[in-house]
Scaffold this motif. Structure first.
Motif, PDB file in Angstrom:
ATOM      1  N   LEU A 291       0.850  -1.073   0.060  1.00 15.60           N
ATOM      2  CA  LEU A 291      -0.073  -0.055   0.020  1.00 15.60           C
ATOM      3  C   LEU A 291       0.820   1.106  -0.178  1.00 15.60           C
ATOM      4  O   LEU A 291       2.020   1.300   0.730  1.00 15.60           O
ATOM      5  N   SER A 292       0.466   2.452  -0.808  1.00 15.20           N
ATOM      6  CA  SER A 292       1.036   3.393  -0.721  1.00 15.20           C
ATOM      7  C   SER A 292       0.128   4.601  -0.338  1.00 15.20           C
ATOM      8  O   SER A 292      -1.298   4.642  -0.173  1.00 15.20           O
ATOM      9  N   ALA A 293       0.652   5.715   0.653  1.00 10.47           N
ATOM     10  CA  ALA A 293      -0.027   7.009   1.186  1.00 10.47           C
ATOM     11  C   ALA A 293       0.718   8.090   0.889  1.00 10.47           C
ATOM     12  O   ALA A 293       1.823   8.215   1.517  1.00 10.47           O
ATOM     13  N   TYR A 294       0.376   9.052   0.192  1.00 12.09           N
ATOM     14  CA  TYR A 294       0.984  10.492   0.043  1.00 12.09           C
ATOM     15  C   TYR A 294      -0.222  11.509   0.190  1.00 12.09           C
ATOM     16  O   TYR A 294      -0.608  12.059  -0.900  1.00 12.09           O
ATOM     17  N   PRO A 295      -0.605  11.993   1.384  1.00 17.83           N
ATOM     18  CA  PRO A 295      -1.624  12.730   1.584  1.00 17.83           C
ATOM     19  C   PRO A 295      -1.104  14.218   1.149  1.00 17.83           C
ATOM     20  O   PRO A 295      -0.040  14.332   1.135  1.00 17.83           O
ATOM     21  N   ASN A 296      -2.162  15.194   1.289  1.00 18.04           N
ATOM     22  CA  ASN A 296      -1.765  16.393   1.130  1.00 18.04           C
ATOM     23  C   ASN A 296      -1.934  16.997   2.447  1.00 18.04           C
ATOM     24  O   ASN A 296      -1.803  16.496   3.637  1.00 18.04           O
ATOM     25  N   SER A 297      -1.530  18.507   2.513  1.00 16.02           N
ATOM     26  CA  SER A 297      -1.554  19.044   3.752  1.00 16.02           C
ATOM     27  C   SER A 297      -2.815  19.285   4.431  1.00 16.02           C
ATOM     28  O   SER A 297      -2.637  20.120   5.510  1.00 16.02           O
ATOM     29  N   GLY A 298      -3.876  19.055   3.773  1.00 19.32           N
ATOM     30  CA  GLY A 298      -5.263  19.306   4.437  1.00 19.32           C
ATOM     31  C   GLY A 298      -5.836  20.597   3.763  1.00 19.32           C
ATOM     32  O   GLY A 298      -6.999  20.737   3.816  1.00 19.32           O
ATOM     33  N   GLU A 299      -5.172  21.227   2.883  1.00 18.29           N
ATOM     34  CA  GLU A 299      -5.643  22.214   2.422  1.00 18.29           C
ATOM     35  C   GLU A 299      -6.398  22.020   0.789  1.00 18.29           C
ATOM     36  O   GLU A 299      -6.125  20.628   0.456  1.00 18.29           O
ATOM     37  N   THR A 300      -7.328  22.594   0.226  1.00 20.75           N
ATOM     38  CA  THR A 300      -8.062  22.234  -0.887  1.00 20.75           C
ATOM     39  C   THR A 300      -7.870  23.065  -2.218  1.00 20.75           C
ATOM     40  O   THR A 300      -7.380  24.262  -1.901  1.00 20.75           O
ATOM     41  N   TRP A 301      -7.390  22.557  -3.368  1.00 18.64           N
ATOM     42  CA  TRP A 301      -7.279  23.346  -4.396  1.00 18.64           C
ATOM     43  C   TRP A 301      -8.443  23.826  -4.965  1.00 18.64           C
ATOM     44  O   TRP A 301      -9.321  22.866  -5.512  1.00 18.64           O
ATOM     45  N   ASP A 302      -8.551  25.160  -5.302  1.00 15.57           N
ATOM     46  CA  ASP A 302      -9.896  25.710  -6.055  1.00 15.57           C
ATOM     47  C   ASP A 302      -9.380  25.952  -7.440  1.00 15.57           C
ATOM     48  O   ASP A 302      -8.716  26.905  -7.687  1.00 15.57           O
ATOM     49  N   HIS A 303      -9.949  24.983  -8.461  1.00 11.53           N
ATOM     50  CA  HIS A 303      -9.189  25.154  -9.660  1.00 11.53           C
ATOM     51  C   HIS A 303      -9.786  26.065 -10.433  1.00 11.53           C
ATOM     52  O   HIS A 303      -9.191  26.316 -11.352  1.00 11.53           O
ATOM     53  N   GLU A 304     -10.906  26.875 -10.179  1.00 11.64           N
ATOM     54  CA  GLU A 304     -11.372  27.659 -10.758  1.00 11.64           C
ATOM     55  C   GLU A 304     -10.846  29.001 -10.366  1.00 11.64           C
ATOM     56  O   GLU A 304     -10.024  30.049 -11.250  1.00 11.64           O
ATOM     57  N   ALA A 305     -10.416  29.399  -9.150  1.00 13.80           N
ATOM     58  CA  ALA A 305      -9.612  30.655  -8.618  1.00 13.80           C
ATOM     59  C   ALA A 305      -8.172  30.321  -8.653  1.00 13.80           C
ATOM     60  O   ALA A 305      -7.335  31.156  -8.709  1.00 13.80           O
ATOM     61  N   ARG A 306      -7.610  28.980  -8.701  1.00 10.97           N
ATOM     62  CA  ARG A 306      -6.417  28.621  -8.922  1.00 10.97           C
ATOM     63  C   ARG A 306      -5.605  29.034  -7.619  1.00 10.97           C
ATOM     64  O   ARG A 306      -4.635  29.555  -7.723  1.00 10.97           O
ATOM     65  N   VAL A 307      -6.265  28.686  -6.535  1.00 10.33           N
ATOM     66  CA  VAL A 307      -5.577  28.807  -5.134  1.00 10.33           C
ATOM     67  C   VAL A 307      -5.806  28.023  -4.410  1.00 10.33           C
ATOM     68  O   VAL A 307      -6.820  27.260  -4.418  1.00 10.33           O
ATOM     69  N   TRP A 308      -5.109  27.697  -3.120  1.00 13.81           N
ATOM     70  CA  TRP A 308      -5.395  26.815  -2.041  1.00 13.81           C
ATOM     71  C   TRP A 308      -5.999  27.315  -1.085  1.00 13.81           C
ATOM     72  O   TRP A 308      -5.889  28.514  -0.759  1.00 13.81           O
ATOM     73  N   VAL A 309      -7.065  26.838  -0.464  1.00 17.98           N
ATOM     74  CA  VAL A 309      -7.851  27.453   0.516  1.00 17.98           C
ATOM     75  C   VAL A 309      -7.659  26.466   1.596  1.00 17.98           C
ATOM     76  O   VAL A 309      -7.506  25.227   1.476  1.00 17.98           O
ATOM     77  N   PRO A 310      -8.165  26.866   2.907  1.00 16.60           N
ATOM     78  CA  PRO A 310      -7.751  26.210   4.149  1.00 16.60           C
ATOM     79  C   PRO A 310      -8.704  24.917   3.951  1.00 16.60           C
ATOM     80  O   PRO A 310      -9.864  25.037   3.598  1.00 16.60           O
ATOM     81  N   GLY A 311      -8.169  23.824   4.603  1.00 19.23           N
ATOM     82  CA  GLY A 311      -8.876  22.454   4.570  1.00 19.23           C
ATOM     83  C   GLY A 311      -9.053  22.132   6.193  1.00 19.23           C
ATOM     84  O   GLY A 311      -9.285  23.172   6.992  1.00 19.23           O
ATOM     85  N   THR A 312      -9.227  20.793   6.493  1.00 15.38           N
ATOM     86  CA  THR A 312      -9.556  20.362   7.613  1.00 15.38           C
ATOM     87  C   THR A 312      -8.290  20.247   8.845  1.00 15.38           C
ATOM     88  O   THR A 312      -7.260  20.566   8.349  1.00 15.38           O
ATOM     89  N   GLU A 313      -8.688  20.253  10.161  1.00 13.35           N
ATOM     90  CA  GLU A 313      -7.526  20.234  10.916  1.00 13.35           C
ATOM     91  C   GLU A 313      -7.239  18.640  11.277  1.00 13.35           C
ATOM     92  O   GLU A 313      -7.957  17.563  10.643  1.00 13.35           O
ATOM     93  N   GLY A 314      -6.074  18.559  12.057  1.00 10.75           N
ATOM     94  CA  GLY A 314      -5.670  17.142  12.211  1.00 10.75           C
ATOM     95  C   GLY A 314      -5.020  16.335  11.058  1.00 10.75           C
ATOM     96  O   GLY A 314      -4.995  15.150  10.856  1.00 10.75           O
ATOM     97  N   ASN A 315      -4.375  17.355  10.171  1.00 10.99           N
ATOM     98  CA  ASN A 315      -3.632  16.751   9.133  1.00 10.99           C
ATOM     99  C   ASN A 315      -2.317  16.853   8.917  1.00 10.99           C
ATOM    100  O   ASN A 315      -1.529  16.982   7.766  1.00 10.99           O
ATOM    101  N   ASP A 316      -1.531  16.772  10.402  1.00 17.74           N
ATOM    102  CA  ASP A 316      -0.226  16.975  10.391  1.00 17.74           C
ATOM    103  C   ASP A 316       0.443  15.420   9.712  1.00 17.74           C
ATOM    104  O   ASP A 316       0.332  14.535  10.546  1.00 17.74           O
ATOM    105  N   LEU A 317       0.919  15.459   8.443  1.00 16.97           N
ATOM    106  CA  LEU A 317       1.406  14.322   7.996  1.00 16.97           C
ATOM    107  C   LEU A 317       2.492  13.393   8.853  1.00 16.97           C
ATOM    108  O   LEU A 317       2.549  12.286   9.145  1.00 16.97           O
TER     109      LEU A 317
END
Length: 356
Positions: A291-317
């Motif tokens: 198995l493989s896992a490479y999560p992101n930092s918890g932020e979300t990519w808004d592909h229309e605005a082309r910016v990262w927006v805050p995501g959920t807590e508890g995502n320290d990899l």
């Protein structure tokens, strides 16, 4: 500006596509186990499949978010080609970004080919660079892997992004393609054939969000000579169940993966850490594959605005590494917004678990 002409592609990488069929019998035989010292001290290139299946060893450490690290290095990746534009204009920056991750403790460089597709380049007026860019992406990663390699094993994973990262215009998170499996297989076939002939150690299909694309890639993976890993994109539905981006129950996709017998490994990427852990448990139960896992930092990519927006807590990899290992992860790294510094912490956390 096009700096690709300054990159020397080794002669062995010009040999052309190699997608020879490997027999089912060969695929099902497991390699003999090697020791942790074998995995950590073997010189590049080592046999990636052997390392992936080695028993009693710690996880292989993947790199982090290549595109976002290129941005952190001062490159503009907000254009329609994302990091592929940097590959075209500033290939030395791509090589340097790979070197940063290796210096941080990564053992695998994921190539800058995620968004390279013929029709995507046609839209940007650069279709003539298609094959050169794919081959160069692997050549740069291989150069970085041999730089100050010392005794640590290093590998190159040729990245194949989903349809949504090309003409699908950002639909890699919902799989809203309106294409069937046969059409998707045809779309992927040419670049996969090119990447298979570059001397990469493994092909990794990334951020796959739809059942139709899982079916398409499974059809293509059966003809690959080198190991192939499927990395899907998942989310929690309204009932809290883990599903693909298009809403397909992850167990349905996992059963297809298991029954096909063609995958060297399966996992998830570019999702929050808690969903990655939950997904690994399902994939482990249904497939029995590495198995493989490479999560992101918890932020979300808004592909229309082309910016990262805050995501959920508890995502320290790095803090989640023990949980990911307990869920069966053989490959652990990070996706978007995961820096070399975090990869160092990931490797330290993995070593701490191995020492317990």
């Amino acid at each position: 500006m096009n700096a690709l002409k300054n990159i020397e592609i080794p002669a062995t990488d010009r040999a052309g596509p190699s997608c020879a069929v490997t027999s089912r019998q060969d695929r099902s035989s497991r390699p003999s186990a090697c020791t942790l010292d074998d995995v950590l001290t073997a010189k590049h290139p080592s046999n990636f499949r052997d390392a992936l299946n080695a028993e009693g060893t710690g996880p292989i450490i993947l790199d982090g978010g290549l595109g976002t690290h290129l941005a952190d290095r001062g490159n503009d990746v907000t254009g329609e080609l994302w990091s592929a534009q940097i590959l075209m204009d500033r290939p030395d920056e791509v090589r340097a970004a790979h070197q940063d991750f290796f210096a941080a403790g990564a053992q695998v460089a994921t190539t800058c080919s995620y968004q390279i597709s013929r029709d995507g380049l046609e839209q940007a007026g650069s279709a003539g660079q298609f094959e050169t860019m794919l081959r160069t992406s692997v050549a740069l990663a291989k150069e970085a892997a041999t730089d100050n390699a010392q005794d640590s094993a290093r590998w190159v994973a040729a990245s194949v992004g989903p349809y949504g990262a090309g003409p699908g215009a950002g639909t890699e998170y919902d799989g809203a393609y309106d294409l069937d499996a046969a059409e998707l297989a045809q779309w992927h076939r040419e670049r996969l054939a090119i990447l298979a002939g570059t001397g990469a150690d493994v092909i990794i299909f990334e951020t796959v969000p739809s059942m139709a694309e899982v079916e398409a890639l499974t059809l293509l993976a059966k003809d690959l000579e080198l190991p192939a890993i499927l990395s899907v994109n998942v989310r929690a539905d309204e009932r809290g169940q883990i599903v693909l981006g298009d809403g397909t129950d992850l167990r349905v996709a996992a059963k297809l993966v298991a029954e096909s017998g063609v995958w060297a490994g399966v996992g998830v990427n570019c999702c929050p850490v808690p969903q990655a852990v939950a997904a690994l448990r399902i994939l482990g139960e249904e497939t029995g594959l590495p198995l493989s896992a490479y999560p992101n930092s918890g932020e979300t990519w808004d592909h229309e605005a082309r910016v990262w927006v805050p995501g959920t807590e508890g995502n320290d990899l790095p803090s989640a590494v023990p949980e990911l290992i307990a869920a069966g992860a053989r490959l652990i790294g990070g996706c978007c917004q995961v820096s070399p510094e975090q990869i160092t912490r990931v490797r330290e956390a993995a070593r701490a678990v191995a020492g317990n």
